[in-house]
Design a protein around this motif. Structure first.
Motif, mmCIF file in Angstrom:
data_model
loop_
_atom_site.group_PDB
_atom_site.id
_atom_site.type_symbol
_atom_site.label_atom_id
_atom_site.label_comp_id
_atom_site.label_asym_id
_atom_site.label_seq_id
_atom_site.Cartn_x
_atom_site.Cartn_y
_atom_site.Cartn_z
ATOM 1 N N GLY A 187 -5.195 51.067 -12.671
ATOM 2 C CA GLY A 187 -6.534 50.941 -13.228
ATOM 3 C C GLY A 187 -6.572 50.484 -14.662
ATOM 4 N N ASP A 188 -5.580 50.859 -15.461
ATOM 5 C CA ASP A 188 -5.625 50.486 -16.869
ATOM 6 C C ASP A 188 -5.349 49.005 -17.101
ATOM 7 O OD1 ASP A 188 -2.982 50.895 -16.042
ATOM 8 O OD2 ASP A 188 -2.321 51.558 -18.015
ATOM 9 N N SER A 189 -4.990 48.266 -16.031
ATOM 10 C CA SER A 189 -4.737 46.834 -16.180
ATOM 11 C C SER A 189 -5.892 45.965 -15.694
ATOM 12 C CB SER A 189 -3.466 46.442 -15.419
ATOM 13 O OG SER A 189 -3.657 46.523 -14.011
ATOM 14 N N LEU A 190 -6.962 46.579 -15.190
ATOM 15 C CA LEU A 190 -8.089 45.795 -14.677
ATOM 16 C C LEU A 190 -8.880 45.155 -15.818
ATOM 17 C CD1 LEU A 190 -9.502 48.150 -11.883
ATOM 18 C CD2 LEU A 190 -8.198 46.033 -11.570
ATOM 19 N N PRO A 191 -9.393 43.938 -15.620
ATOM 20 C CA PRO A 191 -10.181 43.267 -16.664
ATOM 21 C C PRO A 191 -11.571 43.884 -16.777
ATOM 22 C CG PRO A 191 -10.164 41.939 -14.671
ATOM 23 C CD PRO A 191 -9.215 43.081 -14.420
ATOM 24 N N PRO A 192 -12.232 43.714 -17.919
ATOM 25 C CA PRO A 192 -13.551 44.324 -18.130
ATOM 26 C C PRO A 192 -14.575 43.985 -17.051
ATOM 27 C CG PRO A 192 -12.684 43.540 -20.211
ATOM 28 C CD PRO A 192 -11.726 43.064 -19.157
ATOM 29 N N ALA A 193 -14.514 42.774 -16.503
ATOM 30 C CA ALA A 193 -15.495 42.381 -15.493
ATOM 31 C C ALA A 193 -15.383 43.226 -14.223
ATOM 32 C CB ALA A 193 -15.324 40.907 -15.142
ATOM 33 N N ALA A 194 -14.248 43.872 -14.031
ATOM 34 C CA ALA A 194 -14.026 44.666 -12.821
ATOM 35 C C ALA A 194 -14.398 46.136 -13.005
ATOM 36 C CB ALA A 194 -12.554 44.573 -12.411
ATOM 37 N N HIS A 195 -14.682 46.551 -14.214
ATOM 38 C CA HIS A 195 -14.784 47.978 -14.493
ATOM 39 C C HIS A 195 -15.923 48.666 -13.750
ATOM 40 C CE1 HIS A 195 -12.395 47.551 -18.533
ATOM 41 N NE2 HIS A 195 -11.660 47.327 -17.462
ATOM 42 N N ASP A 196 -17.083 48.067 -13.685
ATOM 43 C CA ASP A 196 -18.216 48.736 -13.057
ATOM 44 C C ASP A 196 -17.935 49.017 -11.581
ATOM 45 O OD1 ASP A 196 -21.269 49.448 -13.417
ATOM 46 O OD2 ASP A 196 -21.106 48.369 -11.515
ATOM 47 N N ARG A 197 -17.497 48.007 -10.838
ATOM 48 C CA ARG A 197 -17.207 48.203 -9.412
ATOM 49 C C ARG A 197 -16.048 49.163 -9.213
ATOM 50 N NH1 ARG A 197 -16.054 42.497 -7.174
ATOM 51 N NH2 ARG A 197 -15.538 43.676 -5.279
#
Length: 251
Positions: free
Chosen positions: A84-94
């Protein structure tokens, strides 16, 4: 450093524990010195139990007792996905919404044979503080200005309140973003790893750590996570209590 008995394992730097971790293809080996065998055995048993429920997680493939310097290695399957700590900001909400649903599902599992009573966790914290082993990197700037014994006093002062509203469920125990794997395309949770603290505890054990991780690692408002989990208005006293307690238990 303890290592698997063969030389085709690649060492990797992961986690905060005293174990050494290696990868070979789609398998991981976590190795420890003789003093770490009880903790690694406990993690092995928790991984086996959770895998048996069908919940997305790793599976135990082998348990190796090491010759020579002693110790042991726990070999598990790799969970697909990215931490999870490698996900880009655009993915955070989902991703937050996926995590809320999955954590609620974990907390709904029944008949777990492992427990983490609050009294035992506080006793662990008291021992870490007594030994002067609290890692200041785990503390906020505000908490670093205080002696760890003062932080422990704050925990003890709130204990009776927390026990009066305790909600025991099956908790991960270290529900931080590196321990949650996501499908990078769908952002569904593919599994949970590092289950050494898995056990029945107050649900805020996980909610407190996850929400502060979302804030610190993603600079995100955890509202989508909390809404998906089903607690849109969490108890701030319990959030603070478990956020303060957790860093005192590592050492």
């Amino acid at each position: 450093m303890h290592a698997p008995p063969s030389d085709d394992w690649e060492p990797i730097d992961i986690g905060e524990s005293d174990t050494s971790v290696y990868r070979r293809g789609n398998t991981f080996a976590k190795c420890c010195a003789p003093s770490g065998i009880p903790d690694l055995t406990a993690e092995r048993d928790r991984i086996s139990w959770l895998a048996g429920t069908g919940f997305p997680s790793a599976s135990v493939l082998d348990w190796i007792e090491l010759d020579g310097p002693g110790g042991a290695c726990l070999v598990t399957s790799a969970v697909p996905g990215v931490p999870g700590d490698s996900l880009p900001p655009a993915a955070h909400d989902r991703a937050m919404r996926s995590l809320g649903v999955v954590l609620r599902e974990l907390h709904s599992l029944a008949d777990c044979p492992f427990e983490r009573p609050l009294a035992d966790v506080i006793a662990t914290a008291a021992d870490v503080v007594r030994r002067g082993a609290v890692n200041p990197q785990f503390l906020t700037d505000e908490w670093r200005r205080l002696d760890p014994a003062e932080l422990l006093e704050q925990v003890v002062a709130e204990r009776s309140y927390v026990e009066s509203v305790l909600e025991p469920v099956l908790c991960h125990g270290d529900a931080c973003l590196p321990n949650v794997l996501f499908d990078p395309g769908t952002l569904a949770v593919t599994g949970l790893i590092d289950l050494g603290r898995l056990g029945v505890a107050d649900r805020y054990t996980d909610l407190a750590l996850t929400t502060i991780q979302l804030h610190d690692e993603w600079s995100a408002d955890p509202a989508p996570f909390l809404a998906a989990y089903g607690v849109p208005d969490p108890d701030p006293r319990r959030l603070h209590f478990f956020r303060l307690l957790d860093p005192l238990t590592w050492g």
